[in-house]
Design a protein around this motif. Structure first.
Motif, PDB file in Angstrom:
ATOM      1  N   THR A  21       0.754  -1.313  -0.470  1.00  0.00           N
ATOM      2  CA  THR A  21       0.144  -0.542  -0.055  1.00  0.00           C
ATOM      3  C   THR A  21       0.616   1.123  -0.072  1.00  0.00           C
ATOM      4  O   THR A  21      -0.017   2.050  -1.013  1.00  0.00           O
ATOM      5  CB  THR A  21      -1.381   0.352   1.733  1.00  0.00           C
TER       6      THR A  21
ATOM      7  N   ILE B 255      -7.137  -3.199   2.849  1.00  0.00           N
ATOM      8  CA  ILE B 255      -6.736  -3.537   4.278  1.00  0.00           C
ATOM      9  C   ILE B 255      -6.578  -1.422   4.694  1.00  0.00           C
ATOM     10  O   ILE B 255      -5.336  -1.537   5.394  1.00  0.00           O
ATOM     11  CB  ILE B 255      -5.017  -3.371   4.398  1.00  0.00           C
ATOM     12  N   HIS B 256      -7.077  -0.846   4.326  1.00  0.00           N
ATOM     13  CA  HIS B 256      -7.053   0.404   4.817  1.00  0.00           C
ATOM     14  C   HIS B 256      -8.429   1.662   4.652  1.00  0.00           C
ATOM     15  O   HIS B 256      -9.287   0.726   3.775  1.00  0.00           O
ATOM     16  CB  HIS B 256      -6.130   1.590   3.597  1.00  0.00           C
ATOM     17  N   ARG B 257      -8.828   2.754   5.388  1.00  0.00           N
ATOM     18  CA  ARG B 257      -9.868   3.249   5.248  1.00  0.00           C
ATOM     19  C   ARG B 257      -9.763   3.556   3.996  1.00  0.00           C
ATOM     20  O   ARG B 257      -8.850   3.564   2.844  1.00  0.00           O
ATOM     21  CB  ARG B 257     -10.121   4.609   5.738  1.00  0.00           C
TER      22      ARG B 257
END
Lengths: 388, 388
Positions: free
Chosen positions: A221, A315-317
């Motif tokens: 990411t 896996i993130h906002r």
């Protein structure tokens, strides 16, 4: 691509007044603002954060003071608020105790001579200054300056949106330029240098970040750029941005390089996750209307990716506010019930990451308006399949 | 201009061990290091300071932990200390309380279950994190991380000096290139953009600052660059720098542009103050030997300028340490009795500023060695009189 008009000096006066109003309303003795985005917002003064203390003091009543090292007096005086006479510039000398000086202004707000109970300090103030101010104000309880400034900064006015738009459109052009150029055989690092040069050439003040993540690196990411050489038959995440007139761009687009051979195009799973991410981005953007909770926008993006079977890989906002900071409020994340208001600006950037293989992320900057969401980026969200 | 060899992983192990030794020696429960120069020094991990907490925990005993947002796990694991297995990477999720997690590691250091008394936090940690950690560790007294790291970082090893030297020599070349190019008729801002491009082209990671101060602007110590158009018959302060391999350059040279007409050369007073500043720089550099107090070096520069009758116009300290930060210890300033040691690196940058007319500043990066001072910059200190 003329730069937008500067923020009028009167606006800084209004902002200072609004901040002072909130200081009084919250029962604070003062707001203490170090170098950083709050200082730029309130005074237009840009400086580098340094060990020498520069600090705006906004007391609950009385004049605003900008405490600066003597050798910063001239540039501080030339800042919009300095030039307009909105703040009193107080210069300190190399052997003075600047923290004690600030503390004296805070103590002066206690009309009865008692120590002030509560003081707010800007969120990005360095520990160096926080701990020294705490030592000088031993009875004061400190809280974060964002309790005062965040509500002001979170809603952008037209002049601010003009800068965000100019920054977004400049970043759009850079994405187009990079996708149209040679990529195969170059290192990610080399492409990142070109991105930075082009952001500056397109009017950015600075090129804060240039993520160029190729092949399996695209599944990381926050990979930046490495010595990995880009090859045909790979995706590349381009996630780039920086400030223009102080206001930040932040765009992510996906490139796939074929080397001119259609057999090197994306495989079926890549197409599937790409389409899911694009749908998630589009739907989350559409959902970003006044009154909708920030977490709801996150849930829309997440719901689409979960329904596609990749929920664990997002896996993130979904996003973050943007303005004078690359990341600021409102955060588009589970657990943030803040209702969106017209004038809020934020990223929408869902992603899916398959470790060791590849990943997809797409990102636009979106402004919530009374008439609905408006994406400031105009570059299409399509997968950019190029020869490279 | 090949880049110097990377800092060996084993060095990070030694640094971590030295830091832990000092944590124990000082009776601290732990050292908490956020994103910034201390983190780069101890682990080699470079990240942008963000609202998401990234924190190295160095307890007085036991393993080092690097607490990172989940989406930073991969780059953190690829940092020198991560790759060498020197630190345990602990990833937190978007909805976790990262500050409570760090506090739990600190509390675990109190063998008797009692709250730890003293904790050090890195000097550039944001108030956002400082205040949250204070809330999670209500009984802990916080002090600055520099009490642990400064003594380690203040003496550079050979690998670090190689980076400082490479950065200095790259900045030297940029000064030469700018002085050799066209200047008259261009804005300071335009020249500053060229400086930044050239610093990057010469291998800098970033171009942190590019002060281009022409004519009367040269009398302002921290003027950056404006829309002022450079004209014949003027001095220009070029004060430029940024990191290369993480280690900073910082050089100041004076250019005088004549437009090809010798009648446009510097006047007698400019020549006089230039010579004074050059003498002050040379003599202060010569004084920078092991065992000499930092304040003594300042006094040498100041003494020369005072004797010349311009003491009131030398309005800043003589210099600052340099390394992973552009400004760090040791500060070459009145009141700093720190004796210089071999391996210390700092700027020597006296100046004289005549408001409304012009100013002069000259700056070299100097390393104190057992054999005496060594200027890393090789560009001569002469006034660069050019056609422009």
């Amino acid at each position: 691509m003329a730069a937008p008009p500067a923020i009028p000096a009167a606006r800084f006066g209004e902002r200072l007044e609004a901040a002072q109003g909130r200081v009084a309303e919250r029962g604070l003795a003062a707001l203490l603002v170090g170098v950083g985005p709050d200082l730029r917002y309130l005074t237009g003064y840009r400086a580098m954060p340094l060990e020498r203390l520069t600090m705006l003091v906004v007391p609950r009543t009385g004049p605003y003071r900008l405490v600066v090292p003597r050798l910063e007096r001239t540039p501080a005086g030339r800042s919009p608020a300095g030039e307009a006479g909105l703040v009193e510039i107080v210069a300190w000398d190399e052997t003075d105790d600047a923290h004690a000086l600030v503390a004296s202004f805070v103590n002066a707000t206690a009309a009865d001579g008692a120590s002030p109970a509560r003081v707010a300090v800007s969120d990005t103030l360095w520990a160096l200054h926080v701990l020294r101010l705490q030592a000088e104000l031993p009875n004061a309880v400190m809280e974060l300056g964002s309790t005062v400034t965040s509500d002001l900064r979170i809603v952008k006015d037209e002049a601010e949106i003009a800068f965000l738009r100019a920054a977004a459109e400049a970043a759009d052009r850079v994405i187009g330029q990079i996708a149209a150029g040679r990529l195969i055989g170059r290192t990610e690092h080399d492409v990142a240098i070109e991105v930075r040069d082009r952001l500056i050439a397109e009017g950015h003040d600075d090129a804060d970040f240039a993520i160029v993540a190729s092949g399996p690196n695209s599944a990381s990411t926050h990979h930046e750029a490495s010595d990995r050489v880009i090859a045909a038959g790979e995706p590349i995440v381009l996630d780039i941005g920086g400030p223009l007139g102080g206001y930040c761009s932040d765009i992510t687009r996906m490139v796939w390089v074929t080397g001119g051979n259609p057999a090197n195009g994306p495989d079926a799973e890549f197409r599937r996750i790409f389409d899911l991410v694009r749908d998630a981005a589009s739907e989350a953007t559409s959902a970003a209307r006044p009154g909708v909770a920030a977490e709801r926008v996150d849930a829309v993006a997440r719901g689409i990716i979960e329904a596609g079977g990749y929920g664990e890989r997002f896996i993130h906002r979904t996003g973050h506010g943007i303005g004078l900071e690359g990341h600021e409020e409102p955060y588009v994340v589970a657990g943030n019930p803040t209702p969106l208001r017209a004038g809020m600006a934020f990223s929408i950037e869902p992603g899916i990451y398959l470790d060791g293989r590849y990943g997809v992320r797409l990102e636009d900057i979106v402004v919530c308006t009374a008439d609905g969401p408006v994406a400031l980026n105009r570059a299409p969200l399509d997968l950019l399949v190029v020869d490279g």
